[in-house]
Motif scaffolding. Structure first.
Motif, mmCIF file in Angstrom:
data_model
loop_
_atom_site.group_PDB
_atom_site.id
_atom_site.type_symbol
_atom_site.label_atom_id
_atom_site.label_comp_id
_atom_site.label_asym_id
_atom_site.label_seq_id
_atom_site.Cartn_x
_atom_site.Cartn_y
_atom_site.Cartn_z
ATOM 1 N N ARG A 11 0.864 -1.183 0.000
ATOM 2 C CA ARG A 11 0.000 0.000 0.000
ATOM 3 C C ARG A 11 0.896 1.227 0.000
ATOM 4 N N GLU B 257 -2.551 2.077 -6.389
ATOM 5 C CA GLU B 257 -3.777 1.537 -5.812
ATOM 6 C C GLU B 257 -4.926 1.624 -6.811
ATOM 7 N N GLY C 33 1.192 -5.915 -4.764
ATOM 8 C CA GLY C 33 2.426 -5.863 -3.992
ATOM 9 C C GLY C 33 3.602 -6.416 -4.772
ATOM 10 N N PHE D 98 6.116 3.344 0.419
ATOM 11 C CA PHE D 98 5.079 2.318 0.489
ATOM 12 C C PHE D 98 5.411 1.346 1.618
#
Length: 169
Positions: free
Chosen positions: A29, A42, A48, A161
């Motif tokens: 994220r 996003e 990821g 992140f």
């Protein structure tokens, strides 16, 4: 710029991490910091990263159809254009376009390599992209979370992140 400075200082205070500790699948994220890419990954369905035992990596994993993950090869991303037109990356049109192109951008194997690299005078695990001027530097938050700082050669801002371990090697 203040948010960038705050994030950089916080990142530098985190403990380094060893390469072998990264092996496995990690959900990501973004951490807002005033970078052009804040919210872009996003919006495009970023999941990821996956780090392999052989120190190779799937740098960009995205949600694909049927609940599967798709590894995208960053070589297909026009980085300088993406940085310049970053606002588009947060739109529904970008989401639709990326979803349509995802199959053509699929990686045919690992697209980055894990190495130990210095950041802020501290040696820690990092991921060096094969065909982009990008290095993701990593530091430990705790046993299951790490912070990443994506640097792009020639750019001043850093994209931050977090990654949380989903499964081990």
């Amino acid at each position: 710029m203040t948010n960038q400075k705050t994030r950089i200082e916080a990142f530098k205070r985190l403990a380094p991490i060893e390469l072998r500790e990264l092996a496995g699948l990690w959900a990501g994220r973004g951490v807002p910091s005033g970078h052009q890419f804040d919210g872009v990954l996003e919006n495009l369905g970023w999941f990821g990263k996956r780090f392999r035992q052989d120190m190779k990596a799937d740098a960009l994993l995205f949600h694909g159809g049927d609940r599967r993950l798709v590894a995208v090869d960053p070589k297909w991303i026009p980085l300088r254009l993406a940085l310049r037109w970053h606002a588009f990356g947060r739109t529904q049109a970008a989401q639709n376009l990326f979803s349509y192109l995802q199959g053509q951008m699929r990686a045919m194997g690992p697209v980055a390599e894990l190495r130990t690299v210095a950041f802020g005078g501290v040696m820690s695990a990092a991921m060096v992209y094969d065909r982009q001027p990008i290095i993701d530097h990593f530091r430990r938050i705790d046993d299951g979370k790490i912070m990443g700082a994506m640097t792009v050669a020639g750019e001043d801002l850093i994209y931050f992140f977090e990654l949380e371990r989903v499964e081990g090697p």
